[in-house]
Structures are given as structure tokens and as C-alpha cells.
Design a protein around this motif. Structure first.
Motif, PDB file in Angstrom:
ATOM      1  N   SER A  27       0.808  -1.239   0.000  1.00 29.39           N
ATOM      2  CA  SER A  27       0.000   0.000   0.000  1.00 29.39           C
ATOM      3  C   SER A  27       0.834   1.278   0.000  1.00 29.39           C
ATOM      4  N   THR A  28       2.097   1.188   0.402  1.00 25.22           N
ATOM      5  CA  THR A  28       2.895   2.418   0.516  1.00 25.22           C
ATOM      6  C   THR A  28       3.584   2.810  -0.791  1.00 25.22           C
ATOM      7  N   GLY A  29       3.465   1.965  -1.816  1.00 26.34           N
ATOM      8  CA  GLY A  29       4.127   2.258  -3.088  1.00 26.34           C
ATOM      9  C   GLY A  29       3.300   3.186  -3.958  1.00 26.34           C
ATOM     10  N   SER A  30       3.789   3.369  -5.168  1.00 25.22           N
ATOM     11  CA  SER A  30       3.139   4.263  -6.118  1.00 25.22           C
ATOM     12  C   SER A  30       1.707   3.787  -6.432  1.00 25.22           C
ATOM     13  N   ILE A  31       1.546   2.511  -6.758  1.00 27.53           N
ATOM     14  CA  ILE A  31       0.213   1.973  -7.071  1.00 27.53           C
ATOM     15  C   ILE A  31      -0.668   1.951  -5.819  1.00 27.53           C
ATOM     16  N   GLY A  32      -0.085   1.515  -4.705  1.00 28.28           N
ATOM     17  CA  GLY A  32      -0.845   1.447  -3.448  1.00 28.28           C
ATOM     18  C   GLY A  32      -1.376   2.813  -3.051  1.00 28.28           C
ATOM     19  N   ALA A  53       3.158  -3.312   3.869  1.00 24.24           N
ATOM     20  CA  ALA A  53       4.335  -2.628   3.311  1.00 24.24           C
ATOM     21  C   ALA A  53       5.579  -3.442   3.636  1.00 24.24           C
ATOM     22  N   ASN A  54       6.671  -3.082   2.994  1.00 18.68           N
ATOM     23  CA  ASN A  54       7.912  -3.820   3.232  1.00 18.68           C
ATOM     24  C   ASN A  54       8.564  -3.392   4.546  1.00 18.68           C
ATOM     25  N   SER A  55       8.949  -2.103   4.644  1.00 17.28           N
ATOM     26  CA  SER A  55       9.680  -1.681   5.840  1.00 17.28           C
ATOM     27  C   SER A  55       9.353  -0.267   6.305  1.00 17.28           C
ATOM     28  N   LYS A 140       3.362  -7.352 -12.144  1.00 16.85           N
ATOM     29  CA  LYS A 140       3.577  -8.151 -13.346  1.00 16.85           C
ATOM     30  C   LYS A 140       4.630  -9.234 -13.143  1.00 16.85           C
ATOM     31  N   GLU A 141       5.569  -8.995 -12.198  1.00 16.81           N
ATOM     32  CA  GLU A 141       6.642  -9.974 -11.984  1.00 16.81           C
ATOM     33  C   GLU A 141       6.081 -11.337 -11.572  1.00 16.81           C
ATOM     34  N   CYS A 142       4.958 -11.336 -10.835  1.00 24.68           N
ATOM     35  CA  CYS A 142       4.291 -12.595 -10.451  1.00 24.68           C
ATOM     36  C   CYS A 142       3.981 -13.434 -11.683  1.00 24.68           C
ATOM     37  N   VAL A 164      -4.228  -4.291 -14.025  1.00 23.97           N
ATOM     38  CA  VAL A 164      -4.015  -2.894 -13.621  1.00 23.97           C
ATOM     39  C   VAL A 164      -3.002  -2.202 -14.533  1.00 23.97           C
ATOM     40  N   ASP A 165      -1.980  -2.928 -14.941  1.00 19.94           N
ATOM     41  CA  ASP A 165      -0.950  -2.363 -15.805  1.00 19.94           C
ATOM     42  C   ASP A 165      -1.659  -1.616 -16.943  1.00 19.94           C
ATOM     43  N   SER A 166      -1.256  -0.371 -17.231  1.00 18.13           N
ATOM     44  CA  SER A 166      -2.067   0.470 -18.119  1.00 18.13           C
ATOM     45  C   SER A 166      -2.307  -0.177 -19.487  1.00 18.13           C
ATOM     46  N   SER A 218       4.425   8.628 -12.965  1.00 17.94           N
ATOM     47  CA  SER A 218       5.049   8.632 -11.646  1.00 17.94           C
ATOM     48  C   SER A 218       5.089   7.180 -11.172  1.00 17.94           C
ATOM     49  N   LEU A 219       6.295   6.630 -11.054  1.00 15.73           N
ATOM     50  CA  LEU A 219       6.450   5.184 -10.852  1.00 15.73           C
ATOM     51  C   LEU A 219       7.352   4.866  -9.672  1.00 15.73           C
ATOM     52  N   GLY A 220       7.270   3.620  -9.189  1.00 13.96           N
ATOM     53  CA  GLY A 220       8.229   3.128  -8.204  1.00 13.96           C
ATOM     54  C   GLY A 220       9.609   3.015  -8.853  1.00 13.96           C
ATOM     55  N   VAL A 221      10.636   2.845  -8.017  1.00 17.32           N
ATOM     56  CA  VAL A 221      12.012   2.875  -8.509  1.00 17.32           C
ATOM     57  C   VAL A 221      12.326   1.724  -9.470  1.00 17.32           C
TER      58      VAL A 221
HETATM   59  P1  NAD Z   1       6.813   0.753  -5.360  1.00 17.72           P
HETATM   60  O1  NAD Z   1       8.240   0.410  -5.210  1.00 17.72           O
HETATM   61  O2  NAD Z   1       6.421   2.182  -5.402  1.00 17.72           O
HETATM   62  O3  NAD Z   1       5.971   0.040  -4.200  1.00 17.72           O
HETATM   63  C1  NAD Z   1       6.130  -1.315  -3.893  1.00 17.72           C
HETATM   64  C2  NAD Z   1       5.318  -1.724  -2.680  1.00 17.72           C
HETATM   65  O4  NAD Z   1       5.670  -3.057  -2.345  1.00 17.72           O
HETATM   66  C3  NAD Z   1       5.609  -0.886  -1.428  1.00 17.72           C
HETATM   67  O5  NAD Z   1       4.434  -0.773  -0.644  1.00 17.72           O
HETATM   68  C4  NAD Z   1       6.642  -1.725  -0.680  1.00 17.72           C
HETATM   69  O6  NAD Z   1       6.633  -1.485   0.724  1.00 17.72           O
HETATM   70  C5  NAD Z   1       6.188  -3.138  -1.012  1.00 17.72           C
HETATM   71  N1  NAD Z   1       7.293  -4.097  -1.027  1.00 17.72           N
HETATM   72  C6  NAD Z   1       8.476  -3.969  -1.687  1.00 17.72           C
HETATM   73  N2  NAD Z   1       9.243  -5.053  -1.477  1.00 17.72           N
HETATM   74  C7  NAD Z   1       8.547  -5.869  -0.674  1.00 17.72           C
HETATM   75  C8  NAD Z   1       8.821  -7.139  -0.092  1.00 17.72           C
HETATM   76  N3  NAD Z   1       9.999  -7.773  -0.292  1.00 17.72           N
HETATM   77  N4  NAD Z   1       7.875  -7.705   0.684  1.00 17.72           N
HETATM   78  C9  NAD Z   1       6.701  -7.084   0.902  1.00 17.72           C
HETATM   79  N5  NAD Z   1       6.372  -5.881   0.399  1.00 17.72           N
HETATM   80  C10 NAD Z   1       7.290  -5.284  -0.398  1.00 17.72           C
HETATM   81  O7  NAD Z   1       6.315   0.005  -6.676  1.00 17.72           O
HETATM   82  P2  NAD Z   1       5.119   0.427  -7.656  1.00 17.72           P
HETATM   83  O8  NAD Z   1       5.637   1.331  -8.694  1.00 17.72           O
HETATM   84  O9  NAD Z   1       3.913   0.786  -6.870  1.00 17.72           O
HETATM   85  O10 NAD Z   1       4.876  -0.956  -8.406  1.00 17.72           O
HETATM   86  C11 NAD Z   1       4.245  -2.053  -7.800  1.00 17.72           C
HETATM   87  C12 NAD Z   1       3.991  -3.120  -8.848  1.00 17.72           C
HETATM   88  O11 NAD Z   1       3.078  -2.598  -9.812  1.00 17.72           O
HETATM   89  C13 NAD Z   1       5.248  -3.515  -9.641  1.00 17.72           C
HETATM   90  O12 NAD Z   1       5.188  -4.878  -9.943  1.00 17.72           O
HETATM   91  C14 NAD Z   1       5.156  -2.693 -10.916  1.00 17.72           C
HETATM   92  O13 NAD Z   1       5.789  -3.291 -12.007  1.00 17.72           O
HETATM   93  C15 NAD Z   1       3.650  -2.653 -11.113  1.00 17.72           C
HETATM   94  N6  NAD Z   1       3.199  -1.491 -11.874  1.00 17.72           N
HETATM   95  C16 NAD Z   1       3.423  -0.243 -11.413  1.00 17.72           C
HETATM   96  C17 NAD Z   1       3.009   0.868 -12.128  1.00 17.72           C
HETATM   97  C18 NAD Z   1       3.212   2.261 -11.592  1.00 17.72           C
HETATM   98  O14 NAD Z   1       2.713   3.208 -12.197  1.00 17.72           O
HETATM   99  N7  NAD Z   1       3.907   2.457 -10.500  1.00 17.72           N
HETATM  100  C19 NAD Z   1       2.365   0.687 -13.355  1.00 17.72           C
HETATM  101  C20 NAD Z   1       2.130  -0.596 -13.814  1.00 17.72           C
HETATM  102  C21 NAD Z   1       2.548  -1.685 -13.067  1.00 17.72           C
END
Ligand code: NAD
Ligand code: MG
Length: 403
Positions: A27-32, A53-55, A140-142, A164-166, A218-221
Motif C-alpha cells: 500500500s505504501t508504493g506508487s500503485i498502493g 508494506a515492506n519496511s 507483473k513480476e508474479c 491494472v498495468d495500463s 510517476s512510478l516506483g524505482v
Molecule cells: P513501489 O516500489 O512504489 O511500491 C512497492 C510496494 O511493495 C511498497 O508498498 C513496498 O513497501 C512493497 N514491497 C516492496 N518489497 C517488498 C517485499 N519484499 N515484501 C513485501 N512488500 C514489499 O512500486 P510500484 O511502482 O507501486 O509498483 C508495484 C507493482 O506494480 C510492480 O510490480 C510494478 O511493475 C507494477 N506497476 C506499477 C506501475 C506504476 O505506475 N507504478 C504501473 C504498472 C505496473
């Protein structure tokens, strides 16, 4: 084997509750964060069950309190007491570790966002699949590392996967699932990342700071680096293959630097359907959150006269070898996609930590695919073993390349 979600009526809606209980894995990431933004705009329609979240305890606790979550889970076991303390005085269950992550996925939410980055999201996503949940899949990695087995479980357990992927969300919206044989081609559009028109001679010295500056989204790293190498589009090719009833050869990729057309489907009569919108993940997320109904999203509305021009370019396969690598991996099948995903995760991490150069990322992936024997996998344990072994072997490859 390619079990499509639609072939098996995976998208058929039997019962959609008016009010949805939501769990967000990552939930703390970009998508979350974007998902929570949509939820907070419609508080009468959604309640939050679990957030993970991770950490980042601070961000997680803040979200859990703001959204009145029932449960907050931090994957890093050592952060349990910090989380407990941060949630003190609130009626929110705090938990930590990988088992707790699975518990969060197992809670009876009506809708689960799978948005952990990397193969780390596979286990909790499978847990949600096993209880027949509706899952909005960002991770998508899943699918890349365990596509066949994951889709088999979706089928066996009556789960629903919403893309979800656009690009995949776009395809979901324009794909004629009743007559897939009338489809000639599915074209994934790619922004091309920040370097699509950069000279290859200048690409060796790209820094992590430059690589994570995405021009449109705006994306995760990690996904930002994947976009810069165009490995992201390669991963999406494999993702599309597992999600939709199409052949590998029907999948195409073109660079579209404005990121307005999110993908296209070409039909036998010459018609090409496309889905357009400004680049804001809240549009595709909202499509899955409201599904099967559209809902309001705060994304900027598209004005094509403001954009003026849309451009399309064939990707340069020398500059972006990831495209050919992933095509070969898709052809080979078996454990090849699992090796691809794990080695890419390790290579991206090594690049971000300054251990290898930008152009080394795809070299490391290629070397891992050459070094590790590709074989047929028979179960999820095989996926786990291949993933683990690949991370070790790739670590050694990175050692050999370290600057
Ligand atoms: P992000 O790095 O911003 O967020 C990742 C989330 O996963 C965070 O909440 C983090 O705490 C959690 N996390 C990371 N490692 C973890 C672990 N080992 N165990 C448990 N939780 C963990 O990433 P994002 O950009 O939000 O992307 C998330 C997924 O969505 C990715 O697979 C990405 O390819 C996919 N995606 C993202 C976007 C986008 O716009 N950001 C678009 C399409 C697809
Ligand atoms: Mg995408």
C-alpha cells in the motif's frame, strides 16, 4: 499451455457488492498510494481491511490510521514493535513477517490490490487467488515468474484477475473476448522511458538518478529502471501472453513517447481499437476498483488539441536488447521467464546500488539465461527453486562485473 482468464469466463461478474472491503498488498508504493487516493474519494463505497508494506512503518501506520484499516502488516519482522507503537491507541491489528503478509492476503476482502514489487508479491497473491478472491493485478513480476501455475490456480480456485498495468487494462477494455479469433494483433505501446532517443554511445554512463526520472508516469524505482531499459515492455509482453487468449506472435511493441494511447487491438477487418487517456494510473486502477462499473477518477481529462501530435517509433533493438531477450524467453518457455525475472531484479538492484553500469543490466540478464539450464517446471516449488538459484547465480555474475 496458455490458460486465458477470459476463455474460462474469468471476467464474468456473478455478484458485485455495493460496498467493497479492500486489501492492498504493497500500500505504501506508487500503485498502493494511488489506490488509497481513489478509495478516500469514495469513503461510502469502500472500507479498508488490510494494508501491507515492506519496511516503511511510518507511511504504513499513517495510511492505516487515515483509512481506519482493520490490519496493518509490515513484511520486515524486525519492525514489528515500531509498528505496534505507531498504532498504539488505535483499534488496528499490527503484524509482521511473511506469514502475516499471507494472513493479510487471506482476509475476506472483496477486492485485493496486488501491488508489491517483484517476485516477493507472488506468495501473498497466490494466497488471495486460493481463496477465490477478486484481484487487481499490478505486480507483473508474479505472472512473469509463475504465469502458467498462477493462471492454473486462478482457474482452479475461481479467482478473478483484473489487469491494472495500463497497457493490459487498455487491452482488457478493447479486446473482443467473444471472438478472439477475429483479432490479428495486439500492440503494446511503450513510452520508451527517458532514453529512447539517446545515442547508445552515451548510455553507458547513465546514473540511477537519471534512470528513475520517468518522462510521463510517476512510478516506483524498480519499474522506472525497467522502463529505462525497456525490460518493462518485455515483462509486459509475457504478462499479456498469460492474461489474454492470444498467440506469442500476435504481440507487438511500439514506442509512443506521449503515453496517450495505452495499447491497441487490430482486427481482421482492418479496424484498430485503442484506449486513450492522460498518463495517470488512477484511470486503470479505477477501472478495476469499480469493475464492472466505471467510476469517477481524478485523472486529468484528455484534450488531444493540447497534445497536438502523437508519435510512434519502432524500438531500437540494439539499444534495447531487452525486447529480443524477452521474445526469446517467451519462445523457450519452461523456467526461462522465471530466470529472466529474478536475474533482472538482481541486476536492477545492483545498478541502483552503483555496482554495475546501466548497459550491464541486460547483459547480466542475458548471461544468467545463458548460464542457468532452462527446464520444464512442474509445480510452484520448481518456480521457487529456480527463482532462488537464479538470484545466487546472478549475484555471482554481478560480482564479476563490479565497477
Ligand atoms: P513501489 O516500489 O512504489 O511500491 C512497492 C510496494 O511493495 C511498497 O508498498 C513496498 O513497501 C512493497 N514491497 C516492496 N518489497 C517488498 C517485499 N519484499 N515484501 C513485501 N512488500 C514489499 O512500486 P510500484 O511502482 O507501486 O509498483 C508495484 C507493482 O506494480 C510492480 O510490480 C510494478 O511493475 C507494477 N506497476 C506499477 C506501475 C506504476 O505506475 N507504478 C504501473 C504498472 C505496473
Ligand atoms: Mg505498463
Amino acid at each position: 499451455m496458455n490458460i486465458s482468464i477470459r476463455e474460462k469466463d474469468r471476467f464474468k461478474v456473478i455478484d458485485t457488492p455495493e460496498h467493497k472491503d479492500i486489501t492492498i498488498l504493497g500500500s505504501t508504493g506508487s500503485i498502493g498510494t494511488s489506490t488509497l487516493d481513489l478509495i478516500s474519494r469514495n469513503p461510502e463505497k469502500y472500507s479498508v481491511k488490510a494494508l501491507t508494506a515492506n519496511s516503511n512503518v511510518e507511511a504504513l501506520a499513517k495510511q492505516a490510521i487515515a483509512h481506519n484499516a482493520e490490519m496493518a502488516v509490515i513484511a520486515d519482522q524486525d519492525k514489528y514493535s515500531d509498528l505496534k507503537e505507531a498504532l498504539h491507541g488505535h483499534n488496528i491489528i499490527a503484524a509482521a513477517g511473511s506469514e502475516a503478509l499471507n494472513e493479510a492476503a487471506d482476509t475476506s476482502a472483496d477486492w485485493v490490490m496486488s501491488s508489491i514489487v517483484g517476485a516477493a508479491g507472488l506468495k501473498p497473491t497466490l494466497t488471495a487467488i486460493r481463496r477465490g478472491a477478486t484481484i487487481a493485478l499490478a505486480n507483473k513480476e508474479c505472472l512473469v515468474c509463475a504465469g502458467e501455475f498462477m493462471m492454473q490456480q486462478v482457474e482452479d480456485c475461481g479467482a478473478t484477475i483484473l489487469p491494472v498495468d495500463s497497457e493490459h487494462n487498455a487491452i482488457f477494455q478493447i479486446f473482443d473476448f467473444d471472438e478472439p479469433e477475429k483479432i490479428e494483433k495486439v500492440t503494446l505501446t511503450a513510452s520508451g522511458g527517458p532514453f529512447w532517443n539517446k545515442d547508445i554511445a552515451d548510455m553507458q554512463y547513465i546514473t540511477p538518478v537519471e534512470a528513475i526520472k520517468h518522462p510521463n508516469w510517476s512510478l516506483g524505482v524498480k519499474i522506472s529502471v525497467d522502463s529505462a531499459t525497456m525490460m518493462n515492455k518485455g515483462l509486459e509482453l509475457i504478462e499479456a501472453y498469460y492474461m489474454f487468449p492470444i498467440e506469442k506472435e500476435q504481440l507487438d511493441i511500439i514506442i509512443h513517447p506521449e503515453s496517450i494511447i495505452h495499447s491497441m487491438v487490430s482486427y481482421i477487418d482492418g479496424s484498430v481499437l485503442a484506449q486513450l487517456g492522460t498518463p495517470d494510473m488512477r484511470t486503470p486502477i479505477s477501472y478495476t476498483l469499480g469493475w464492472p462499473h466505471r467510476m469517477n477518477a481524478p485523472s486529468k481529462k484528455l484534450d488531444l488539441t493540447e497534445i497536438g501530435q502523437l508519435n510512434f517509433i519502432r524500438p531500437d533493438k540494439v539499444k534495447f536488447p531487452a525486447i529480443n531477450i524477452t521474445r526469446e524467453v517467451l519462445q523457450k518457455g519452461g523456467s526461462a521467464p522465471t530466470i529472466l525475472n529474478a536475474s533482472n531484479e538482481i541486476a536492477v538492484k545492483a545498478f541502483l546500488e552503483g555496482q554495475i553500469d546501466f548497459l550491464d543490466i541486460t547483459k547480466v540478464v542475458e548471461k544468467a539465461l545463458d548460464t542457468i539450464k532452462i527446464h520444464q517446471m512442474t509445480c510452484l516449488n520448481d518456480v521457487h527453486d529456480v527463482d532462488e538459484n537464479t538470484r545466487i547465480v546472478t549475484g555471482e555474475i554481478v560480482e564479476g562485473l563490479k565497477k
